[in-house]
Motif scaffolding. Structure first.
Motif, PDB file in Angstrom:
ATOM      1  N   UNK A   1       0.844  -1.191   0.000  1.00 22.81           N
ATOM      2  CA  UNK A   1       0.000   0.000   0.000  1.00 22.81           C
ATOM      3  C   UNK A   1       0.881   1.243   0.000  1.00 22.81           C
ATOM      4  N   UNK A   2       0.344   2.353  -0.563  1.00 22.58           N
ATOM      5  CA  UNK A   2       1.115   3.592  -0.644  1.00 22.58           C
ATOM      6  C   UNK A   2       1.270   4.277   0.708  1.00 22.58           C
TER       7      UNK A   2
ATOM      8  N   UNK B   1      -0.916   6.237   1.972  1.00 26.08           N
ATOM      9  CA  UNK B   1      -1.471   7.592   1.855  1.00 26.08           C
ATOM     10  C   UNK B   1      -2.926   7.608   2.314  1.00 26.08           C
TER      11      UNK B   1
ATOM     12  N   UNK C   1      -5.387   5.724   1.764  1.00 22.91           N
ATOM     13  CA  UNK C   1      -6.372   5.376   0.749  1.00 22.91           C
ATOM     14  C   UNK C   1      -7.084   6.593   0.174  1.00 22.91           C
ATOM     15  N   UNK C   2      -6.315   7.606  -0.113  1.00 22.84           N
ATOM     16  CA  UNK C   2      -6.892   8.860  -0.613  1.00 22.84           C
ATOM     17  C   UNK C   2      -7.688   8.623  -1.906  1.00 22.84           C
ATOM     18  N   UNK C   3      -7.172   7.730  -2.753  1.00 22.08           N
ATOM     19  CA  UNK C   3      -7.856   7.446  -4.021  1.00 22.08           C
ATOM     20  C   UNK C   3      -9.223   6.843  -3.802  1.00 22.08           C
ATOM     21  N   UNK C   4      -9.292   5.829  -2.919  1.00 21.92           N
ATOM     22  CA  UNK C   4     -10.576   5.171  -2.645  1.00 21.92           C
ATOM     23  C   UNK C   4     -11.541   6.158  -2.003  1.00 21.92           C
TER      24      UNK C   4
ATOM     25  N   UNK D   1     -11.648   9.515  -2.176  1.00 21.42           N
ATOM     26  CA  UNK D   1     -12.139  10.605  -3.047  1.00 21.42           C
ATOM     27  C   UNK D   1     -12.961  10.061  -4.215  1.00 21.42           C
ATOM     28  N   UNK D   2     -12.436   9.010  -4.866  1.00 19.40           N
ATOM     29  CA  UNK D   2     -13.057   8.575  -6.118  1.00 19.40           C
ATOM     30  C   UNK D   2     -14.108   7.484  -5.945  1.00 19.40           C
TER      31      UNK D   2
ATOM     32  N   UNK E   1     -10.383  -2.263  -1.722  1.00 18.98           N
ATOM     33  CA  UNK E   1      -9.772  -2.751  -2.962  1.00 18.98           C
ATOM     34  C   UNK E   1      -9.386  -4.209  -2.765  1.00 18.98           C
TER      35      UNK E   1
ATOM     36  N   UNK F   1      -3.088   9.018  -6.623  1.00 19.55           N
ATOM     37  CA  UNK F   1      -4.435   8.469  -6.789  1.00 19.55           C
ATOM     38  C   UNK F   1      -4.401   7.182  -7.621  1.00 19.55           C
TER      39      UNK F   1
ATOM     40  N   UNK G   1      -3.057   4.379  -5.715  1.00 15.87           N
ATOM     41  CA  UNK G   1      -4.061   3.922  -4.749  1.00 15.87           C
ATOM     42  C   UNK G   1      -5.113   3.031  -5.380  1.00 15.87           C
ATOM     43  N   UNK G   2      -5.553   3.405  -6.564  1.00 16.52           N
ATOM     44  CA  UNK G   2      -6.658   2.677  -7.198  1.00 16.52           C
ATOM     45  C   UNK G   2      -6.186   1.418  -7.925  1.00 16.52           C
TER      46      UNK G   2
ATOM     47  N   UNK H   1       3.570   0.135  -5.104  1.00 16.54           N
ATOM     48  CA  UNK H   1       3.490   1.537  -4.687  1.00 16.54           C
ATOM     49  C   UNK H   1       4.516   2.379  -5.434  1.00 16.54           C
TER      50      UNK H   1
END
Lengths: 283, 174
Positions: free
Chosen positions: A33-34, A36, A38-41, A43-44, A168, B60, B63-64, B69
């Motif tokens: 995992x980054x 971060x 899960x900012x992507x999950x 927001x999007x 995810x 982003x 993440x998706x 990473x």
């Protein structure tokens, strides 16, 4: 001492080197995992869910009200299939009852009841190199990292990242996903992992074991993630190498990953069952 | 308000390629649509705007995706550096050059994917995977890349016109 242009060029070279070294390290570890949050999950996720719901709405209108040409034929076929299934279901019920009686006789541990949470697929991996899906259930629905994702056809994957409302999952056809499996007919063990072409392969399969094209592979339950006995796929090709230790076994998964819409997440997989039972007993 | 436009563009492209494209098998070979957005930012916007957008898009997408990473972040950063370098001696606002640069971005991103997969230890089949995916994506990139950039440019102009008019009215009322 150095011109601004030189400093800028050196800074860029250092930045690229750092990024490539980081990538090299994370690639060797498999999926990471980054970190971060899960900012992507976060927001999007809501937008992906809205888009998927809208598209499904129009898809349903088309298939339920307009595109009904083959419905009558399908209905006849389904009626025949239902008759066969009902007979098989009756046989299975009888087998289960006798299995329960025999287990009691042998004082074997009863199979635990699995708890499921249904989730809708709201997004798929943006690249064609990796196989992951975004689900519309998250931490608030009891999901956590490492839970198995399944369907009635078979094993789907593992939850890899969880945000409050979305998560995810890595599919079993991804290279970074592995499951401990066994051949249903012979109980020969091996590790099933993803290949690069939408198929799976069974690794560490010894040539001394009997295996044929069409053999069904099920989860062994030894990995502590997937419950025992879940269908994974069917053997499509076996190659025995004279010089190698292991055979190359190609597996076609039972799940059609191109048409994945809803999945089930097992909330109490084998490794957590003891602690859940202890909690329930304490309550 | 300009950031709002970038966010909406990014949102639309990401939702389109993660939620809509999988339902359209005919477009299954499409490339990463954020590459034209990045190129648009490199050509028509300031360095600051481009770098902030690049970082956001990279994080982003990482993440998706199920990719290791930092893969998208690295690919976008290297793409950005290459574009800036090419722009120092060529006029990259030319439509033909835009098509070629988008195609280069697609190749670069595929190379990063190949690099990550190779390092993960899976050497079998990745050569065929590249042969299967890259030509389709390059063709799509050459055909659609310039149009996406032209579309973004005209939409941004309209957005700026509408928002500046709105704020002018507000200040006149005030």
């Amino acid at each position: 001492m150095f011109s601004k242009r030189t400093v800028f060029a050196v800074a860029i070279i250092i930045a690229i080197a750092i990024l490539i070294i980081t990538l090299a390290v994370t690639s060797r570890r498999g999926y990471t995992s980054m970190g971060t949050k899960n900012v992507g999950l976060f927001i999007f996720g809501p937008f992906q869910k809205s888009a998927t719901n809208s598209l499904n709405f129009f898809k349903q209108i088309w298939y339920r009200y307009f595109f009904l040409v083959s419905t009558s034929d399908a209905n006849e076929k389904l009626k025949t299939a239902l008759d066969i299934s009902q007979k098989m279901n009756h046989q299975c019920l009888e087998a289960e009852l006798s299995n329960t009686r025999l287990r009691k006789l042998l004082h074997l541990e009863q199979r635990k009841k699995l708890k499921f949470r249904a989730a809708e697929v709201i997004g798929k991996d943006p690249s064609q190199w990796y196989e992951s899906i975004v689900l519309d259930k998250g931490r608030s629905d009891g999901l956590r990292k490492g839970l198995p994702v399944i369907m009635h056809e078979g094993v789907v994957g593992i939850i890899m990242d969880v945000s409050y409302k979305y998560s995810k999952a890595l599919l079993i056809i991804d290279r970074n996903c592995s499951i401990d499996g066994l051949i249903q007919r012979t109980r020969a063990p091996g590790v099933v992992s993803g290949k690069s072409d939408g198929l799976c392969r069974m690794k560490y399969f010894l040539p001394k074991y009997d295996i044929h094209k069409g053999d069904v592979i099920i989860s062994s339950g030894l990995d502590g993630i997937f419950p025992k006995g879940l269908r994974i796929g069917e053997v499509s090709e076996v190659e025995h190498h004279i010089s190698g230790f292991f055979s190359d076994v190609t597996v076609i998964p039972f799940v059609n990953f191109n048409k994945l819409e809803e999945v089930l997440i097992v909330l109490n997989p084998p490794e957590h069952m003891n602690s859940i039972e202890e909690t329930e007993d304490a309550q | 308000m300009r950031w709002m436009f970038y966010f909406i563009a990014c949102l639309f492209l990401i939702v389109f390629q993660t939620s809509v494209l999988p339902l359209l098998p005919i477009l299954s070979g499409l490339y990463d649509l954020l590459i034209p957005l990045l190129l648009y930012l490199c050509i028509f916007r300031t360095t600051r705007e481009a770098i902030i957008a690049l970082l956001f898009l990279g994080v982003v997408m990482d993440n998706l995706s199920g990719a290791p990473a930092g893969l998208y972040l690295s690919a976008y950063f290297v793409f950005y550096v290459c574009v800036i370098w090419v722009a120092s001696f060529l006029n990259i606002a030319n439509k033909l050059l835009i098509a070629l640069i988008v195609a280069f971005g697609v190749v670069l991103e595929n190379l990063f994917h190949w690099f990550a997969v190779y390092l993960s230890g899976d050497h079998a089949g990745i050569f065929f995977k590249i042969l299967n995916t890259a030509p389709d994506q390059i063709l799509w990139a050459i055909c659609t890349g310039p149009f996406i950039i032209i579309g973004l440019h005209s939409l941004q102009d309209k957005w700026d016109y509408i928002t500046s008019g709105f704020f002018a009215e507000k200040s006149a009322e005030g």
